[in-house]
Design a protein around this motif. Sequence first.
Motif, PDB file in Angstrom:
ATOM      1  N   LEU A  69      69.382 -16.503  33.196  1.00  5.69           N
ATOM      2  CA  LEU A  69      69.533 -16.708  34.634  1.00  5.69           C
ATOM      3  C   LEU A  69      69.700 -18.187  34.974  1.00  5.69           C
ATOM      4  CD1 LEU A  69      66.992 -14.124  36.079  1.00  5.69           C
ATOM      5  CD2 LEU A  69      69.489 -13.995  36.069  1.00  5.69           C
ATOM      6  N   VAL A  70      68.926 -19.027  34.320  1.00  4.61           N
ATOM      7  CA  VAL A  70      69.083 -20.470  34.522  1.00  4.61           C
ATOM      8  C   VAL A  70      70.485 -20.899  34.102  1.00  4.61           C
ATOM      9  CG1 VAL A  70      68.301 -22.740  33.727  1.00  4.61           C
ATOM     10  CG2 VAL A  70      66.634 -20.992  34.342  1.00  4.61           C
ATOM     11  N   ALA A  71      70.965 -20.367  33.003  1.00  3.91           N
ATOM     12  CA  ALA A  71      72.300 -20.713  32.519  1.00  3.91           C
ATOM     13  C   ALA A  71      73.379 -20.247  33.485  1.00  3.91           C
ATOM     14  CB  ALA A  71      72.529 -20.112  31.139  1.00  3.91           C
ATOM     15  N   ILE A  72      73.213 -19.059  34.066  1.00  2.00           N
ATOM     16  CA  ILE A  72      74.203 -18.559  35.025  1.00  2.00           C
ATOM     17  C   ILE A  72      74.263 -19.455  36.254  1.00  2.00           C
ATOM     18  CG2 ILE A  72      74.645 -16.681  36.665  1.00  2.00           C
ATOM     19  CD1 ILE A  72      73.699 -14.752  34.471  1.00  2.00           C
ATOM     20  N   VAL A  73      73.109 -19.855  36.754  1.00  2.00           N
ATOM     21  CA  VAL A  73      73.081 -20.738  37.927  1.00  2.00           C
ATOM     22  C   VAL A  73      73.745 -22.065  37.595  1.00  2.00           C
ATOM     23  CG1 VAL A  73      71.538 -22.066  39.427  1.00  2.00           C
ATOM     24  CG2 VAL A  73      71.077 -19.663  38.991  1.00  2.00           C
ATOM     25  N   GLN A  74      73.453 -22.629  36.436  1.00  2.00           N
ATOM     26  CA  GLN A  74      74.010 -23.925  36.083  1.00  2.00           C
ATOM     27  C   GLN A  74      75.489 -23.834  35.725  1.00  2.00           C
ATOM     28  OE1 GLN A  74      71.283 -25.322  33.104  1.00  2.00           O
ATOM     29  NE2 GLN A  74      70.017 -26.321  34.638  1.00  2.00           N
ATOM     30  N   ALA A  75      75.941 -22.696  35.217  1.00  2.00           N
ATOM     31  CA  ALA A  75      77.361 -22.549  34.897  1.00  2.00           C
ATOM     32  C   ALA A  75      78.203 -22.477  36.162  1.00  2.00           C
ATOM     33  CB  ALA A  75      77.583 -21.301  34.047  1.00  2.00           C
TER      34      ALA A  75
END
Length: 125
Positions: A69-75
């Motif tokens: 989820l953190v990766a999706i937000v940052q992507a």
Amino acid sequence: MRRITGHLRARDVTLWTLIVPPTSWAVHFLFSYLWAAIQCAKAGGFAWYPAIYWGGTALALVVIVAAGLVAIVQARTPGDPPPHEEGTRVDRTRFLAYATGLLAGLSFVGVVFTALPVIFITDCR
């Protein structure tokens, strides 16, 4: 919610962020084999404290989903469209976040497939 996503976008993605999902998968894999070895040596089957195993599996999945989820937000950080071939901070962040998201998906599937034998195999033969 907007404040949380803004805070996550402001965080730097590093290689430490990238290794969280596969490390969780590896720790779960080691935990699974140790748990099975102890179960077969002590009880002769997988009936002894299965809640401990499912708790460890759930913990690994929660860590992997959180990293994903953190990766999706940052992507989804605003910037130029892919490919991210420039050397800017935003392009590096989005590239590492995208790679972290892919590893999180792979690690999630790996943890699920590691846990499946406990469901289907009930003895140590």
